[in-house]
Every structure is written in C-alpha cells, then in structure tokens.
Design a protein around this motif. Structure first.
Motif, short mmCIF file in Angstrom:
data_model
loop_
_atom_site.label_atom_id
_atom_site.label_comp_id
_atom_site.label_asym_id
_atom_site.label_seq_id
_atom_site.Cartn_x
_atom_site.Cartn_y
_atom_site.Cartn_z
N PHE A 1 -19.89 61.35 29.78
CA PHE A 1 -20.14 62.56 29.01
C PHE A 1 -20.48 63.76 30.23
O PHE A 1 -21.25 63.38 30.97
CB PHE A 1 -21.19 62.95 27.96
CG PHE A 1 -20.89 61.87 26.71
CD1 PHE A 1 -19.62 62.02 26.18
CD2 PHE A 1 -21.91 61.03 26.43
CE1 PHE A 1 -19.28 61.22 24.97
CE2 PHE A 1 -21.63 60.35 25.29
CZ PHE A 1 -20.39 60.15 24.49
N SER A 2 -19.51 64.80 30.05
CA SER A 2 -19.93 65.88 31.05
C SER A 2 -20.79 67.00 30.36
O SER A 2 -20.01 67.27 29.38
CB SER A 2 -18.78 66.29 31.80
OG SER A 2 -17.79 66.80 31.01
N ILE A 3 -21.68 67.44 30.79
CA ILE A 3 -22.16 68.62 30.16
C ILE A 3 -22.16 70.08 30.98
O ILE A 3 -22.68 69.86 32.33
CB ILE A 3 -23.72 68.43 29.97
CG1 ILE A 3 -23.87 67.10 28.98
CG2 ILE A 3 -24.49 69.63 29.16
CD1 ILE A 3 -25.41 66.66 28.79
N ARG A 4 -21.62 71.21 30.53
CA ARG A 4 -21.38 72.16 31.27
C ARG A 4 -22.28 73.23 30.57
O ARG A 4 -22.33 73.49 29.49
CB ARG A 4 -20.10 72.80 31.15
CG ARG A 4 -19.59 73.97 32.02
CD ARG A 4 -17.95 73.80 32.24
NE ARG A 4 -17.20 73.55 31.26
CZ ARG A 4 -16.41 74.66 30.53
NH1 ARG A 4 -16.59 75.92 30.96
NH2 ARG A 4 -15.76 74.26 29.66
N LYS A 5 -23.01 73.78 31.47
CA LYS A 5 -23.88 74.92 31.15
C LYS A 5 -23.26 76.19 31.00
O LYS A 5 -22.93 76.63 32.32
CB LYS A 5 -25.31 74.78 31.89
CG LYS A 5 -26.05 73.47 31.64
CD LYS A 5 -27.14 73.39 32.38
CE LYS A 5 -28.19 72.06 32.30
NZ LYS A 5 -29.46 72.07 32.89
N GLU A 6 -23.18 77.15 30.32
CA GLU A 6 -22.70 78.35 30.31
C GLU A 6 -23.80 79.45 29.51
O GLU A 6 -23.44 80.19 28.61
CB GLU A 6 -21.46 78.46 29.53
CG GLU A 6 -20.25 77.72 30.26
CD GLU A 6 -18.90 77.91 29.51
OE1 GLU A 6 -18.99 78.59 28.59
OE2 GLU A 6 -18.06 77.22 30.26
N TYR A 7 -24.76 79.40 30.15
CA TYR A 7 -25.89 80.27 29.61
C TYR A 7 -26.93 80.76 30.77
O TYR A 7 -27.25 80.05 31.66
CB TYR A 7 -26.88 79.69 28.55
CG TYR A 7 -27.59 78.45 28.89
CD1 TYR A 7 -28.82 78.54 29.44
CD2 TYR A 7 -26.86 77.31 28.78
CE1 TYR A 7 -29.55 77.20 29.72
CE2 TYR A 7 -27.35 76.06 28.98
CZ TYR A 7 -28.68 76.14 29.70
OH TYR A 7 -29.45 74.89 29.83
N ALA A 8 -27.31 81.92 30.72
CA ALA A 8 -28.22 82.50 31.86
C ALA A 8 -29.55 82.13 31.30
O ALA A 8 -29.93 81.32 30.58
CB ALA A 8 -27.88 83.87 32.13
N ILE A 9 -30.56 83.11 31.60
CA ILE A 9 -31.87 82.99 31.29
C ILE A 9 -31.99 83.47 29.83
O ILE A 9 -31.68 84.82 29.83
CB ILE A 9 -32.93 83.63 32.24
CG1 ILE A 9 -32.75 83.13 33.68
CG2 ILE A 9 -34.30 83.56 31.77
CD1 ILE A 9 -33.53 83.75 34.65
N LEU A 10 -32.22 82.85 28.99
CA LEU A 10 -32.50 83.16 27.46
C LEU A 10 -33.94 83.80 27.24
O LEU A 10 -34.82 83.35 27.97
CB LEU A 10 -32.22 81.77 26.54
CG LEU A 10 -30.83 81.43 26.69
CD1 LEU A 10 -30.53 80.18 25.80
CD2 LEU A 10 -29.68 82.43 26.44
N PRO A 11 -33.96 84.59 26.32
CA PRO A 11 -35.30 85.26 26.13
C PRO A 11 -36.35 84.27 25.44
O PRO A 11 -35.90 83.32 25.00
CB PRO A 11 -34.85 86.46 25.14
CG PRO A 11 -33.76 86.02 24.34
CD PRO A 11 -32.86 84.98 25.52
N GLU A 12 -37.71 84.47 25.46
CA GLU A 12 -38.58 83.96 25.05
C GLU A 12 -38.45 84.24 23.13
O GLU A 12 -38.53 85.55 22.99
CB GLU A 12 -39.86 84.15 25.40
CG GLU A 12 -40.12 83.65 27.04
CD GLU A 12 -41.66 83.78 27.43
OE1 GLU A 12 -42.44 84.61 26.62
OE2 GLU A 12 -42.02 83.28 28.39
N LEU A 13 -38.65 83.31 22.59
CA LEU A 13 -38.72 83.46 20.96
C LEU A 13 -40.30 83.03 20.45
O LEU A 13 -40.83 81.95 21.10
CB LEU A 13 -37.47 82.76 20.33
CG LEU A 13 -36.30 83.27 20.93
CD1 LEU A 13 -35.21 82.54 20.26
CD2 LEU A 13 -36.02 84.60 20.86
#
Length: 485
Positions: A361-373
């Motif tokens: 499986f290949s995992i591609r990340k398409e997110y930057a720094i997400l906020p704190e919740l």
C-alpha cells in the motif's frame, strides 16, 4: 451555498367552492327560466292585446253598421241591411244578424237564416240584453245582443256571434312556447350539472382507488394537487396523511430494528465481556508454549513460530472484536484536550506503515499543518485508524490511500480516499448503521463507532464514491465545541 428560493405559485383571486358553483348554476337556470317565461308572457299579452284590439275594432264596426242600419228610414229595408252586412270583415265574428222587433231575422251573414223567426234561445238572449246582460258565453262562443233604438223605441236588435278559438290558439301557442323554453333551460342546466358532476366525480373515484391501495399497505401513492377547490384541498390533506403514515411506518421499522439490535447488543456485550479473560489466558499460554516447546530444528522452529504468530493474531482479532462490542455499547465519556490534529494523523499513519509496506500500500499525504482542536485524542485516533484499516481491506491486491486535509474558520475536513472496489449503492445508504459491512470477516461496528465518536464531538462523517472507483470518507470536525450546523 445559495439559498433555495420558494417557487411562487399563482393563485386566483376568487376560487369558487363546489357549493358556490352549484348555487350559481341553479341561480343561472332559475334566472334564465324566469326571464324567458316573463318574455313569453309579455309577448303573449301583447298578441292578445292586438287580437282583442282587432276583435274590438270589428265589433265596433259591426255596431256601427247596426246603428247605420237602424238609422235608415225603415229597419225592414232588407237590401240596405244586406249591403251593410256584406261590407263587414267577418274574421273573428262567426255571424251577425239583424232582428226586427217582431222577432224575425231581417238580415244575416248566414243567408239561410234570413226571413226565419228567431229561436226561443235567442229570445232569452234578447230578454237578458234588455235587462242589462248583453253578453252570453257558451264554451268557446260568445253571443252579444245589442238593441237598436230610434228615439224612445226599440226598433230591432243586432245579434253578434263571436268565436274565442282564435284567442285559445294564442294561449295554446303561449303555453307551448313556455314549455319549450322550460325544457331547453332544464336541458342546459342538466348538461352543466352533469359536466360539473363529472369534473368532481372523476377525482373522487381516483381518490377511492388510491385510498384502497393505501389501505392495502401501498404507502407510495400520491394524488395530484393542482386543483384550487375542495377536491384539491382534500387531495393535499390525503397526501399529507399518507406521508405521515409513511413516516410512522419508517419510525416503527426503525424502532423494531433498534429493539432487535439492542437485544443483540446486550447479548454480544455479555459474550464479549465474558471472553476477554479466557482470551488473555489463551494468549499467555500460547506465549509460554512458544518458549517451552520451540523445536530445536531451525526449519521446524520457523514453522512453529509462524503457527504461534497466526494463533496469536486470531486471538488478537477476536479480542478486538470483543473490544469493539464493548466500546460501541459503552456510553462515550470524552476527555477533551487541546490536541494537534496533525500529530494524531501522523501517529495513525506511522502505526500502519509496517502493514502498508508488507501489503504493497502507498500512502500519499496531502495536508499541511492542521489546527489544534479540543477533542479526545484517543477516540479520534480510533476513528482514523478504523478508516485507514477499512481502506486497506478494500484494496486486497494493494493500492493507494490519499489522506488530505482542509482547514476552514469554522471546521476542519479530513478525507481518506482509496482506489479499491468501492461500496454498493444499496449498502452505501446504511453504511454507518451497526452490523452493516461489506467485508466477509467484519462485524460492521467500525464505521458505526466512528460516526458515534465524531457526532459526540459535534462533527459529522460523510461517504461518497470516488470518480475513478473506490471510496472517499470525510470527517468534519468543528474548530469550536459548538459543533457544525
């Protein structure tokens, strides 16, 4: 999103009811009938007046002739009387006779009577005329006796025989006209009533048929509601009633399903709780057996260790299933704290990295720094882990998992897209319900538990099929604790 504008429907300023329409039809028929009857009555009166005027004119003419005859030197001058009588238009007058004082007919329009003595009946008429009753009626014939006076003496009489048949003809014609007018108006009123009845009976028949189908259990029936009268209002009320019945049926089915699932859940909860301890004992025993009974031969030892790992893997799987039952049935107690969503996602992807490499499986990340919740990190980690494992299970031959994130002022979206086999459309409608799964080894609690946790945080989870095949699951988490509207 653009707001949906309510479609404006045209409504007439005056929409007469069925009762009003029937009253208007009856009033129209009555007014038409009265109008025609008044018209024919007026016309008959006019014709009668003209006929009486003609008859009166002829009567006056006859009297005038009689008086002229009486004014001659001698009333017994038959030639003069004959001349006067022949000059009279006898239409409407059957007979005019001049009678002498000696009761003899001196002249008459009926020449066969000239010279004859009058009958006893005529004598009675002359007697009544002298007493002041000049007119005597007998059926359709009227007799008028007019004395002819010269000076102080009565020198003779004029006898007029009038026929009322002409007047009866006018009356009969008037009656026939009135009857014909009444029949025509009643026929028109009947036709209008039949048309109006047909306009209302057809939708009522349709409503009866639809009501029969609804009574038989078919709640998908619907009546047209384009009418603006009582039938339209009744159809709208009927459709509303059927929709309420559908809602009630759906609620009862949900309640029945919920009761069934609750029963299953209670049994499963008890079973899961009871098998946890034996599973722990079995797992420890397998570890002990692996150490004590490991073969000395390297080849046999490798097979032995593989068997032990497989047994422990199955035991762990049963343990996870039991834990899933327990977690789903247990009320959620969130332990919120300010947590970086990026760190939670990275930690989950790090946990599955070894399996991803092993199963291609290949995992591609398409997110930057997400906020704190302000979330419960363990519960959110469980949700993300379930989604990643489901994506791997949907790609048994390997594939790509795309994890993307998007931050907005009010919420954060986190998507997991795979290029696996996807989900059937029928199954997609109830994908987040308990015990619903497309996997042969699954129990159908992972997505149900995930939705429960996300909704407890005030968010939501959505599913949609990918354009090129596969599935996309998206989590929406609120930035604040108020939740997503």
């Amino acid at each position: 999103m653009p707001q949906n504008r309510r479609k404006r429907t045209w409504r007439p300023l005056f929409a007469p009811s069925l009762r009003t329409k029937l009253i208007l039809i009856m009033l129209s028929v009555s007014m038409s009938l009265v109008t025609l009857l008044v018209f024919f009555y007026y016309q008959t009166e006019k014709d009668l007046f003209n006929e009486f005027q003609r008859q009166t004119s002829e009567l006056s003419k006859a009297v005038q002739i009689g008086l002229e005859g009486a004014a001659v030197k001698n009333i017994n001058d038959a030639k003069s009387l004959e001349k006067y009588l022949t000059s009279l238009n006898a239409k409407g007058i059957k007979e005019i006779s001049v009678i002498s004082s000696s009761d003899r007919i001196l002249a008459s329009t009926s020449r066969e009577n000239v010279g004859k003595w009058i009958s006893q009946r005529r004598k009675e008429m002359i007697f009544k005329a002298e007493l002041g009753e000049p007119v005597t009626g007998e059926g359709m014939t009227y007799n008028v006796v007019i004395p002819v006076v010269s000076g102080q003496n009565t020198v003779g009489y004029i006898h007029l025989t009038l026929s009322a048949e002409d007047f009866s003809a006018f009356l009969r014609l008037s009656v026939l006209r009135r009857m014909a007018a009444a029949v025509v108006i009643l026929a028109v009123g009947t036709v209008l009533t039949v048309l109006l009845a047909g306009r209302y009976i057809r939708p009522i028949d349709q409503m009866v048929k639809v009501a029969g189908k609804v009574a038989a259990g078919d709640l998908d029936q619907k009546l047209p509601t384009d009418r603006r009268d009582e039938i339209g209002a009744l159809a709208r009320s009927f459709n509303h009633m059927v929709s309420r019945l559908r809602l009630d049926r759906d609620l009862r089915e949900r309640l029945r399903t919920a009761e069934h699932l609750a029963g299953i859940g209670q049994v499963a909860h008890s079973v899961a709780h009871e098998i946890k301890n034996p599973l722990n004992f079995i797992s420890l025993s397998i570890d002990h057996m692996g150490e004590v009974y490991r073969p000395s031969d390297p080849e046999q030892a490798a097979r032995f260790e593989s068997m032990v790992r497989n047994i422990k893997g199955e035991i762990e799987r049963i343990g996870r299933f039991a834990e899933s039952y327990l977690e789903y049935g247990r009320p959620l107690e969130l332990k919120r704290q300010r947590t970086s969503l990026t760190e939670i996602v990275d930690s989950v992807l790090e946990m599955v990295a070894a399996r991803a490499t092993l199963d291609r499986f290949s995992i591609r990340k398409e997110y930057a720094i997400l906020p704190e919740l302000n979330v419960d990190p363990e519960f959110i980690r469980t949700c993300l882990y379930n989604l990643v494992i489901n994506a791997f299970d949907a790609m048994p031959a390997g594939g790509e998992l795309v994890v993307s994130g998007e931050a907005k002022p009010q919420w954060v979206a986190l998507s997991f897209a795979d290029n696996g086999s996807g989900v059937d459309a029928e199954l997609a409608e109830k994908l987040f319900e308990p015990y619903v799964t497309a996997k042969s080894k699954g129990l159908g609690l992972g997505l149900a538990l995930t939705r429960k946790i996300i909704e407890a945080h005030g968010g939501r989870i959505d599913y949609r099929p990918a354009a090129q095949g596969g599935s996309i699951f998206t989590l929406h988490l609120p930035v604040s604790e108020e939740g997503i509207a």
